[in-house]
Design a protein around this motif. Structure first.
Motif, PDB file in Angstrom:
ATOM      1  N   GLU A   1      -4.613  -1.635  -7.278  1.00 13.27           N
ATOM      2  CA  GLU A   1      -3.162  -1.551  -7.169  1.00 13.27           C
ATOM      3  C   GLU A   1      -2.450  -2.391  -8.220  1.00 13.27           C
TER       4      GLU A   1
ATOM      5  N   GLY B   1       0.808  -1.205   0.000  1.00 20.83           N
ATOM      6  CA  GLY B   1       0.000   0.000   0.000  1.00 20.83           C
ATOM      7  C   GLY B   1       0.846   1.262   0.000  1.00 20.83           C
TER       8      GLY B   1
ATOM      9  N   VAL C   1       2.371   1.743  -3.417  1.00 23.18           N
ATOM     10  CA  VAL C   1       1.381   2.245  -4.377  1.00 23.18           C
ATOM     11  C   VAL C   1       1.127   3.730  -4.150  1.00 23.18           C
TER      12      VAL C   1
END
Length: 229
Positions: A200, A1, A4
């Protein structure tokens, strides 16, 4: 995360400089898509929490209730409660390796790298055939910018679970760190094929195209993502 997020921030800056007419609209649409997806999923997770809180209250000595409640808390970012439930799970069943792995994932998200590494190395040592342990250890090495170690453990994870999109994606991240953009692109393609519903994966593929010099394909991926396709 976190990776990204950095990618998205960089890509917005690049679009703002290269395609200023489309930058704000594209990322505004992307943000709207993600907000709608998160709002819808939060209702499901909230129901899970209520379900497993009730189950844990009624059956406090059952492993499954505490583990599933921990996962429900983890899904909505209630990490202290999730860690508490995983501790209770492991007190009841010390060989439930998924609880170690999930605990390590939370510690990673909280930036507690030493504790996360310790938990991950423990689970991979105790459970050499448990792919999620190696995947999370690979994520740890990616985040701490140790691509060679990441490639080693993620390759092992893929031998255990060849269709695991998270292993494929993070292996591509490690290859990107080493500058092997061609091999990384193939991995991003496979990750997007396995889970086209995960934004993603599409974002990673778009960046993979960009690094390989295919700017048209990169823009197409981004525009498809903002349209929710």
């Amino acid at each position: 995360g976190l990776g990204v997020a950095f990618i998205a921030a960089w890509l917005f800056q690049w679009m703002d400089e290269t395609y200023p007419k489309y930058a704000v609209a594209s990322f505004g649409a992307l943000a709207l898509v993600l907000i709608v997806m998160t709002t819808g999923q939060s209702k499901v997770w909230a129901n899970d929490i209520a379900l497993w809180e009730d189950a844990a209250a009624k059956a406090p000595t059952k492993v499954r209730t505490h583990f599933n409640l921990g996962q429900a808390y983890q899904n909505v970012g209630r990490y202290p409660e999730a860690l508490r439930e995983y501790e209770r799970t492991l007190a009841l069943k010390p060989d439930l390796y998924a609880a170690y792995s999930n605990t390590a994932a939370i510690l990673l998200n909280q930036g507690q790298m030493d504790q996360a590494q310790e938990a991950l190395q423990k689970v991979t040592s105790l459970a050499p055939n448990f792919p999620e342990g190696f995947i999370n250890l690979g994520v740890f090495y990616v985040r701490t910018r140790q691509p060679d170690k990441a490639i080693e453990v993620l390759s092992r994870a893929l031998k255990l679970a060849p269709q695991n999109f998270a292993a494929v994606f993070n292996l591509s991240e490690a290859l990107t760190m080493k500058g092997d953009f061609k091999a990384a692109l193939e991995g991003y393609k496979e990750a997007a094929r396995l889970r086209p519903d995960v934004p993603e994966m599409r974002m990673g593929l778009g960046m993979g195209y960009w690094r390989s010099g295919d700017f048209t394909a990169a823009m197409q991926e981004l525009m498809q993502l903002t349209k929710g396709s």
